[in-house]
Scaffold this motif. Structure first.
Motif, PDB file in Angstrom:
ATOM      1  N   PHE A 183      -1.509  -7.521   0.218  1.00 13.95           N
ATOM      2  CA  PHE A 183      -2.424  -6.406  -0.009  1.00 13.95           C
ATOM      3  C   PHE A 183      -3.674  -6.541   0.857  1.00 13.95           C
ATOM      4  O   PHE A 183      -4.117  -5.569   1.488  1.00 13.95           O
ATOM      5  CB  PHE A 183      -2.818  -6.367  -1.489  1.00 13.95           C
ATOM      6  N   PHE A 226      -4.975  -3.859   3.512  1.00 11.54           N
ATOM      7  CA  PHE A 226      -6.204  -3.147   3.169  1.00 11.54           C
ATOM      8  C   PHE A 226      -7.186  -3.193   4.341  1.00 11.54           C
ATOM      9  O   PHE A 226      -7.859  -2.202   4.646  1.00 11.54           O
ATOM     10  CB  PHE A 226      -6.832  -3.768   1.922  1.00 11.54           C
ATOM     11  N   HIS A 279      -9.374  -0.209   5.863  1.00 15.36           N
ATOM     12  CA  HIS A 279     -10.754  -0.107   5.388  1.00 15.36           C
ATOM     13  C   HIS A 279     -11.611  -1.278   5.877  1.00 15.36           C
ATOM     14  O   HIS A 279     -12.404  -1.835   5.111  1.00 15.36           O
ATOM     15  CB  HIS A 279     -10.770  -0.071   3.855  1.00 15.36           C
ATOM     16  N   ARG A 317      -1.899   5.222  -4.233  1.00 15.48           N
ATOM     17  CA  ARG A 317      -2.457   4.477  -3.116  1.00 15.48           C
ATOM     18  C   ARG A 317      -3.317   3.350  -3.668  1.00 15.48           C
ATOM     19  O   ARG A 317      -4.456   3.559  -4.065  1.00 15.48           O
ATOM     20  CB  ARG A 317      -3.301   5.410  -2.247  1.00 15.48           C
ATOM     21  N   LEU A 359       0.849  -1.193   0.000  1.00 11.46           N
ATOM     22  CA  LEU A 359       0.000   0.000   0.000  1.00 11.46           C
ATOM     23  C   LEU A 359       0.882   1.240   0.000  1.00 11.46           C
ATOM     24  O   LEU A 359       0.749   2.139   0.835  1.00 11.46           O
ATOM     25  CB  LEU A 359      -0.978   0.007   1.179  1.00 11.46           C
ATOM     26  N   ASP A 397      -4.897   0.964  -2.272  1.00  8.83           N
ATOM     27  CA  ASP A 397      -6.142   0.729  -1.540  1.00  8.83           C
ATOM     28  C   ASP A 397      -7.235   1.674  -2.009  1.00  8.83           C
ATOM     29  O   ASP A 397      -8.382   1.264  -2.236  1.00  8.83           O
ATOM     30  CB  ASP A 397      -5.915   0.869  -0.042  1.00  8.83           C
TER      31      ASP A 397
END
Length: 278
Positions: free
Chosen positions: A146, A150, A154, A112, A106, A114
């Motif tokens: 990832f 992530f 999020h 970015r 990231l 993400d």
């Protein structure tokens, strides 16, 4: 000048050849925000706006970037479970000629990934009838890197999380800098690590029983990394133990007779995802 609206399959008359490009395995679509990045989907043939928005499954490629092959592996799954599958493509060489890893970490240098994935989700929802509030995320190897990072940023956008055999991991550790720990997440991403946000999220960790090779892995303490072990098996167990210490439950699937092979673990991934979709 009015921006051109993305056409949905139901915008076209029955029998129009364009429908075949918007259902089933789609083409690669360049991301409007940054056309260096793209995504393809599998959309069930009977996809319709006359039912509630369909679940979205995002499958993230590894270092070799086999995004279309990965998408194709979910064809029968998408039809059987009436879900849309989105496979992003983060090309190598974005931050420099030898860059293969920035999307996994990231990277905050130049882009970015993400946020780009969230843009892809919103773009897909403008054309197809899918949920955007929460989606199911799976990644293996580089994609597994990832996926768990992530989730730190999020978690509120995830319905479930499947992490496959990451070669490097980021621990919930306020004493180590990103990407080894979460000490400087606020400075890097304008958000702090929040273990509580991951509690209750269905999480699968999946790896082949024989995934013990070390030839393509960085050493366990490279760059000040936490001592997470010398193999992917060690590291996925270190991640599980770290999350368990923070009250985050995970399911670990170890696939017998399998080494580092994404497609050989997909049966277990699909079994996990199917349970979440139902």
């Amino acid at each position: 000048m009015t921006a051109e609206r993305p056409l949905a399959p139901w915008d076209l008359p029955a029998g129009h050849p364009g429908i075949s490009f918007l259902t089933g395995p789609t083409a690669q679509f360049a991301l409007a925000r940054d056309p260096r990045f793209s995504y393809c989907l599998y959309v069930p043939r009977h996809h319709s706006p006359d039912v509630p928005p369909r679940p979205l499954v995002v499958t993230v490629h590894g270092t070799r970037r086999r995004s279309e092959t990965l998408r194709n592996a979910f064809t029968d799954f998408a039809e059987a479970h009436d879900c849309v599958v989105l496979a992003p493509l983060f090309p190598a060489g974005i931050t420099g000629p030898n860059d293969v890893d920035s999307y996994k970490l990231l990277s905050t240098t130049g882009f970015r990934p993400d946020e780009l994935l969230l843009d892809m989700v919103e773009e897909a929802a403008a054309r197809w009838h899918v949920r955007t509030d929460r989606f199911h995320l799976h990644g293996f190897s580089g994609g597994g890197q990832f996926a768990h990072r992530f989730a730190y940023l999020h978690s509120d956008r995830l319905a479930s999380l499947s992490i496959g055999a990451p070669g490097r991991i980021t621990l919930l550790d306020p004493t180590r800098a990103w990407p080894h720990g979460t000490a400087d997440m606020k400075e890097q991403f304008s958000t702090d690590a929040d273990p509580a946000a991951l509690r209750g999220l269905p999480v699968q960790l999946v790896i082949g029983e024989d995934d013990n090779g070390t030839a393509d892995l960085p050493p366990p303490d490279a760059g000040g990394a936490a001592p997470t072990g010398t193999s992917r098996m060690d590291r996925i167990n270190s991640l599980r133990a770290n999350w368990r210490a923070h009250g985050i439950d995970t399911r670990l699937d170890v696939i017998p007779g399998v080494a580092h092979d994404h497609f050989a673990v997909l049966a277990a991934v699909k079994e996990f995802l199917a349970a979440q979709l139902t």
